[in-house]
Design a protein around this motif. Sequence first.
Motif, PDB file in Angstrom:
ATOM      1  N   PHE A  32       0.824  -1.213   0.000  1.00 28.83           N
ATOM      2  CA  PHE A  32       0.000   0.000   0.000  1.00 28.83           C
ATOM      3  C   PHE A  32       0.856   1.261   0.000  1.00 28.83           C
ATOM      4  CE2 PHE A  32      -3.349  -2.845   1.946  1.00 28.83           C
ATOM      5  CZ  PHE A  32      -4.200  -2.785   0.858  1.00 28.83           C
ATOM      6  N   LEU A  33       2.024   1.209   0.638  1.00 28.17           N
ATOM      7  CA  LEU A  33       2.909   2.369   0.679  1.00 28.17           C
ATOM      8  C   LEU A  33       3.320   2.802  -0.714  1.00 28.17           C
ATOM      9  CD1 LEU A  33       4.444   4.335   2.531  1.00 28.17           C
ATOM     10  CD2 LEU A  33       6.321   2.685   2.585  1.00 28.17           C
ATOM     11  N   LYS A  35       1.426   2.428  -3.412  1.00 30.12           N
ATOM     12  CA  LYS A  35       0.266   2.770  -4.231  1.00 30.12           C
ATOM     13  C   LYS A  35      -0.080   4.259  -4.103  1.00 30.12           C
ATOM     14  CE  LYS A  35      -2.119  -1.663  -4.545  1.00 30.12           C
ATOM     15  NZ  LYS A  35      -3.413  -2.359  -4.342  1.00 30.12           N
ATOM     16  N   PRO A  36      -0.642   4.853  -5.167  1.00 35.48           N
ATOM     17  CA  PRO A  36      -1.015   6.273  -5.087  1.00 35.48           C
ATOM     18  C   PRO A  36      -2.217   6.496  -4.173  1.00 35.48           C
ATOM     19  CG  PRO A  36      -1.758   5.315  -7.165  1.00 35.48           C
ATOM     20  CD  PRO A  36      -0.901   4.271  -6.497  1.00 35.48           C
ATOM     21  N   VAL A  37      -2.193   7.605  -3.463  1.00 45.78           N
ATOM     22  CA  VAL A  37      -3.302   8.021  -2.611  1.00 45.78           C
ATOM     23  C   VAL A  37      -3.752   9.399  -3.076  1.00 45.78           C
ATOM     24  CG1 VAL A  37      -4.016   8.644  -0.271  1.00 45.78           C
ATOM     25  CG2 VAL A  37      -2.508   6.691  -0.624  1.00 45.78           C
ATOM     26  N   PHE A  39      -4.719  12.750  -2.163  1.00 49.23           N
ATOM     27  CA  PHE A  39      -4.679  13.633  -1.001  1.00 49.23           C
ATOM     28  C   PHE A  39      -5.514  14.891  -1.243  1.00 49.23           C
ATOM     29  CE2 PHE A  39      -0.766  11.207  -0.171  1.00 49.23           C
ATOM     30  CZ  PHE A  39      -0.970  10.886   1.160  1.00 49.23           C
ATOM     31  N   VAL A 294       1.956  10.881   6.903  1.00 47.87           N
ATOM     32  CA  VAL A 294       1.593  10.643   5.503  1.00 47.87           C
ATOM     33  C   VAL A 294       1.892   9.200   5.119  1.00 47.87           C
ATOM     34  CG1 VAL A 294       2.199  11.201   3.115  1.00 47.87           C
ATOM     35  CG2 VAL A 294       1.773  13.042   4.758  1.00 47.87           C
ATOM     36  N   ASN A 295       3.060   8.706   5.491  1.00 43.58           N
ATOM     37  CA  ASN A 295       3.405   7.318   5.180  1.00 43.58           C
ATOM     38  C   ASN A 295       2.498   6.340   5.914  1.00 43.58           C
ATOM     39  OD1 ASN A 295       5.479   7.905   3.379  1.00 43.58           O
ATOM     40  ND2 ASN A 295       7.034   7.979   4.991  1.00 43.58           N
ATOM     41  N   ARG A 298      -0.727   6.149   4.021  1.00 45.07           N
ATOM     42  CA  ARG A 298      -0.574   5.328   2.813  1.00 45.07           C
ATOM     43  C   ARG A 298      -0.686   3.842   3.145  1.00 45.07           C
ATOM     44  NH1 ARG A 298       1.420   8.140  -1.617  1.00 45.07           N
ATOM     45  NH2 ARG A 298       2.473  10.132  -1.215  1.00 45.07           N
ATOM     46  N   LYS A 299      -0.089   3.443   4.254  1.00 43.11           N
ATOM     47  CA  LYS A 299      -0.055   2.029   4.622  1.00 43.11           C
ATOM     48  C   LYS A 299      -1.427   1.481   5.016  1.00 43.11           C
ATOM     49  CE  LYS A 299       4.735   2.137   6.302  1.00 43.11           C
ATOM     50  NZ  LYS A 299       5.595   2.039   7.524  1.00 43.11           N
ATOM     51  N   LEU A 331       2.775  16.391  -2.378  1.00 46.51           N
ATOM     52  CA  LEU A 331       1.729  15.396  -2.143  1.00 46.51           C
ATOM     53  C   LEU A 331       0.587  15.526  -3.135  1.00 46.51           C
ATOM     54  CD1 LEU A 331       1.502  15.577   1.753  1.00 46.51           C
ATOM     55  CD2 LEU A 331       2.739  13.907   0.368  1.00 46.51           C
TER      56      LEU A 331
END
Length: 332
Positions: A32-33, A35-37, A39, A294-295, A298-299, A331
């Motif tokens: 998941f880290l 992969k795009p998120v 924001f 932020v990390n 993502r996870k 971001l």
Amino acid sequence: MRIPRTHIFILLGLIALVLIFLFVNYSADKIFLAKPVSFGVSYSPKYALELGLDPKITFQDILGNLQVKNIRLSAYWDEIEPTKDKFDFTDLDWYLAQAQKQNTKVILALGYKLPRWPECRVPKWIYQEDLKLLRERQLIMVGVVIDHFNSSSTISAWQIENEPILEFGDCPKVDREFLKQEVAFVRSKTQKPIIITDAGELRPWKTPMQLSDIFGTTLYRVVETPFIGQFQYPFKPYIYRIRSDLVRKIFAPKNQKTIISELQAEGWASEPLKYLPIESQIKRFSLDQFRENVNFARKTGFPEAYLWGVEWWYYLSANGYPEYLEYAKGLF
């Protein structure tokens, strides 16, 4: 005393299961880290003004310079109906028009309890202790807001109240039955998705997830407590992910997804940040903590995260500390 062989095998089996569980979830964290998120930010013009910023210039910079494409705004009751039955959407219309120019999608929070302290804001013409009248007028207000903005393609979803099941803020006691009534009323007036939020660390999520199309969790890592000072939650990212999956599958199968409605990106203090020396503010929430949060988000594997604190980044930048704003640029 000799331990039976069966007990040893059971214990070894449990240890193996725990190790497998941890391995699978830590592996998922890494996946998941990468992969795009998507924001976004929550924005309060009033809070920006309290920090000495020009709310409209700041908002335009958020859209143009930061290039934010997802933003959460709030229809504060005391601002949109300052006089009984006389609604004023001038400011909100302006912010939505600016967002539309930049193709930015807006979650509009509406109701009585909305983001930023003191959470609940009642117009001066309503006697707050008269809960029956307050709730009657609240539904009228919500209806007028939806009627005014429902045709806007810029609004992607409505957020109904803010953490309505959590006892927090200068607010009346939690009323689950009224919340259900309010959600049903909104559904009768609009086809847009409904978001309901809850505290990520303190609540089980069941009711908000059942009532909403999209569930929004807050995610705070470091908070201020009255007894021990700063406290960091020990939870791992997979705790949020597993809880979301379990609650949805067991109790809320119609709920579409979970998003992070508030990702901590500013310090938490027992008094307003603006009253503290900037060095003390930064000590409470360092740039490294910003990156870690932020990390962490993502996870979790959640596809959207709305950062909490954009006004503070601009305040710091205006006072000689641009690092937070510069980091945030990467971001979006």
